[in-house]
Design an enzyme around this catalytic site. Structure first.
Site, short mmCIF file in Angstrom:
data_model
loop_
_atom_site.label_atom_id
_atom_site.label_comp_id
_atom_site.label_asym_id
_atom_site.label_seq_id
_atom_site.Cartn_x
_atom_site.Cartn_y
_atom_site.Cartn_z
N LEU A 38 34.06 -19.06 -25.42
CA LEU A 38 34.62 -20.34 -24.97
C LEU A 38 35.01 -20.33 -23.50
O LEU A 38 35.26 -21.37 -22.92
CB LEU A 38 35.82 -20.74 -25.84
CG LEU A 38 35.52 -21.08 -27.31
CD1 LEU A 38 36.77 -21.59 -28.01
CD2 LEU A 38 34.42 -22.11 -27.45
N TYR A 126 50.19 -23.27 -21.43
CA TYR A 126 49.49 -23.36 -22.71
C TYR A 126 49.44 -24.82 -23.20
O TYR A 126 48.37 -25.35 -23.50
CB TYR A 126 50.17 -22.46 -23.76
CG TYR A 126 49.72 -22.71 -25.17
CD1 TYR A 126 48.46 -22.34 -25.62
CD2 TYR A 126 50.58 -23.33 -26.10
CE1 TYR A 126 48.05 -22.58 -26.93
CE2 TYR A 126 50.19 -23.57 -27.41
CZ TYR A 126 48.92 -23.20 -27.82
OH TYR A 126 48.52 -23.46 -29.11
N1 LIG Z 1 49.51 -20.20 -33.90
C1 LIG Z 1 50.33 -21.22 -33.80
O1 LIG Z 1 51.53 -21.12 -34.05
C2 LIG Z 1 49.80 -22.57 -33.39
C3 LIG Z 1 50.71 -23.63 -33.25
C4 LIG Z 1 50.23 -24.88 -32.87
C5 LIG Z 1 48.88 -25.05 -32.67
N2 LIG Z 1 48.02 -24.01 -32.80
C6 LIG Z 1 46.59 -24.26 -32.56
O2 LIG Z 1 45.92 -24.06 -33.80
C7 LIG Z 1 44.62 -23.53 -33.56
C8 LIG Z 1 44.43 -22.26 -34.37
O3 LIG Z 1 45.41 -21.31 -33.98
P1 LIG Z 1 45.46 -19.84 -34.61
O4 LIG Z 1 46.89 -19.52 -34.82
O5 LIG Z 1 44.49 -19.74 -35.73
O6 LIG Z 1 44.93 -18.98 -33.38
P2 LIG Z 1 44.69 -17.41 -33.33
O7 LIG Z 1 45.03 -16.76 -34.60
O8 LIG Z 1 45.29 -16.95 -32.04
O9 LIG Z 1 43.09 -17.33 -33.19
C9 LIG Z 1 42.43 -17.75 -32.03
C10 LIG Z 1 40.94 -17.58 -32.24
O10 LIG Z 1 40.29 -18.00 -31.03
C11 LIG Z 1 39.34 -17.01 -30.69
N3 LIG Z 1 39.10 -17.00 -29.28
C12 LIG Z 1 39.99 -16.75 -28.28
N4 LIG Z 1 39.36 -16.76 -27.08
C13 LIG Z 1 38.05 -17.02 -27.34
C14 LIG Z 1 36.89 -17.15 -26.53
N5 LIG Z 1 36.95 -17.00 -25.20
N6 LIG Z 1 35.71 -17.42 -27.11
C15 LIG Z 1 35.63 -17.55 -28.46
N7 LIG Z 1 36.68 -17.44 -29.28
C16 LIG Z 1 37.87 -17.17 -28.72
C17 LIG Z 1 39.97 -15.70 -31.15
O11 LIG Z 1 38.99 -14.70 -31.22
P3 LIG Z 1 39.37 -13.15 -31.08
O12 LIG Z 1 40.01 -12.77 -32.38
O13 LIG Z 1 38.07 -12.48 -30.84
O14 LIG Z 1 40.31 -13.04 -29.91
C18 LIG Z 1 40.52 -16.12 -32.51
O15 LIG Z 1 39.50 -16.12 -33.47
C19 LIG Z 1 44.52 -23.35 -32.05
O16 LIG Z 1 43.91 -24.49 -31.50
C20 LIG Z 1 45.96 -23.30 -31.59
O17 LIG Z 1 46.10 -23.74 -30.25
C21 LIG Z 1 48.45 -22.78 -33.17
#
Ligand SMILES: NC(=O)c1ccc[n+]([C@@H]2O[C@H](COP(=O)([O-])OP(=O)(O)OC[C@H]3O[C@@H](n4cnc5c(N)ncnc54)[C@H](OP(=O)(O)O)[C@@H]3O)[C@@H](O)[C@H]2O)c1
Length: 301
Positions: A38, A126
């Site tokens: 990405l 962020y």
């Molecule tokens: N976590 C929270 O508390 C939270 C709260 C509000 C909103 N959100 C949103 O909800 C969504 C899902 O969050 P999540 O908690 O599931 O996130 P997460 O566990 O941090 O996972 C992020 C994913 O994105 C991938 N990624 C990161 N950089 C990348 C790149 N350059 N190219 C391709 N893939 C990439 C990571 O791959 P790798 O494993 O290889 O790094 C991982 O699979 C996101 O949009 C986040 O902003 C999350």
């Protein structure tokens, strides 16, 4: 439905839960990082054109809230520029896009749960990069749905629950912030919601009209766990549940502290609460109360 679903971020919390839940809905294509990064918009465009998905589900994101303060370019590349590319390519092939955003798009100073149309004002890089992604997707002309969520956690992945339970097993006392308000959201509940929404949309129109049917409901939806608490309340309840499950475990007591006593590079919103009525009225989906999901997650640990 035998069409392809392009899923990003399958190694993440939400993406990992989406894999088994999307499988019954289509052929899932999960690109490897060296195929689709990405941070590299050209690779995003190339994969979408090669795969020709019916749906693109994009939970991948730059989620390192504190690190983003010093890696602004990378955060914007992943959270905004690639999202614009996803939107533009989706539009060119009439695919539907499901994207995720965050309560960090708000300044967190409001006293009520935020509604989708409330004014945004991110306090850090962020949140600003995620807001730029929302805008880019809207400008791309794609048929899209954005789900803003908060405090995502589950039995796997990097999240507050796992961090706090590990710390509680290692220490006698923990200090946890008690003046930030929000609702923990189970990654699996979010994934179930997405599968439900896809099915709802698919039910409404003939196959060839997918983008038109998404267009009818396109926009932003708030999707966070039901109820509300603080990080302190979440920690206390998690440890209480863990003690019930493993009575012999020695787990820390939790002291309540103020945000100012726990400085972080990025400012945290004091109010992360999201009003999820639109999700209910449009798609007939109520997110699980955080206490109910916590009980299930603890049982899985
Ligand atoms: N976590 C929270 O508390 C939270 C709260 C509000 C909103 N959100 C949103 O909800 C969504 C899902 O969050 P999540 O908690 O599931 O996130 P997460 O566990 O941090 O996972 C992020 C994913 O994105 C991938 N990624 C990161 N950089 C990348 C790149 N350059 N190219 C391709 N893939 C990439 C990571 O791959 P790798 O494993 O290889 O790094 C991982 O699979 C996101 O949009 C986040 O902003 C999350």
């Amino acid at each position: 439905m035998s069409q392809r679903i392009l899923l990003t971020g399958a190694t993440g919390q939400v993406g990992g839960e989406l894999v088994p839940l999307l499988r019954p809905l289509g052929d899932i294509y999960v690109p490897a990082r060296d195929e689709m990064d990405l941070a590299d918009v050209a690779s995003v465009r190339r994969v979408i054109q090669a795969v020709q998905p019916r749906w693109i589900v994009n939970p991948a994101a730059y989620t390192a809230v504190d690190k983003a303060e010093s890696e602004s370019d990378l955060a914007y590349a992943i959270n905004a520029e690639s999202v614009r590319a996803i939107g533009e390519e989706a539009r060119s092939i009439n695919a539907g896009v499901i994207h995720f955003s965050t309560d960090y798009v708000f300044d967190g100073k409001g006293t009520q749960p935020y509604r989708e149309e409330d004014s945004t004002g991110p306090a850090g890089v962020y949140g600003a990069s995620k807001l730029a992604g929302e805008k880019a997707l809207a400008e791309s002309g794609a048929a899209y749905l954005i789900f803003r969520t908060s405090w995502v956690y589950g039995a796997t992945g990097k999240n507050f629950l796992r961090t706090i339970l590990k710390a509680a097993a290692e220490r006698e006392r923990l200090r946890v912030v008690a003046d930030q308000h929000g609702a923990p959201t189970w990654s699996r509940d979010l994934a179930r919601m997405v599968a439900h929404v896809i099915q709802q949309v698919e039910k409404t129109v003939p196959q060839e009209d997918l983008s038109q049917s998404v267009m009818k409901v396109k926009g932003i939806y708030h999707a966070s766990g039901g109820g509300e608490t603080t990080w302190h309340g979440f920690a206390v309840e998690a440890i209480r549940r863990m003690r019930e499950r493993v009575p012999e475990a020695k787990l820390a007591e939790v002291d309540a502290i103020a945000t100012e006593d726990y400085p972080t590079p990025a400012k945290r919103p004091m109010n992360s609460r999201l009003n999820c009525e639109r999700l209910m009225t449009t798609f007939d989906w109520k997110m699980m109360d955080w206490r109910d999901s916590l009980r299930e997650v603890i049982a899985e640990l």
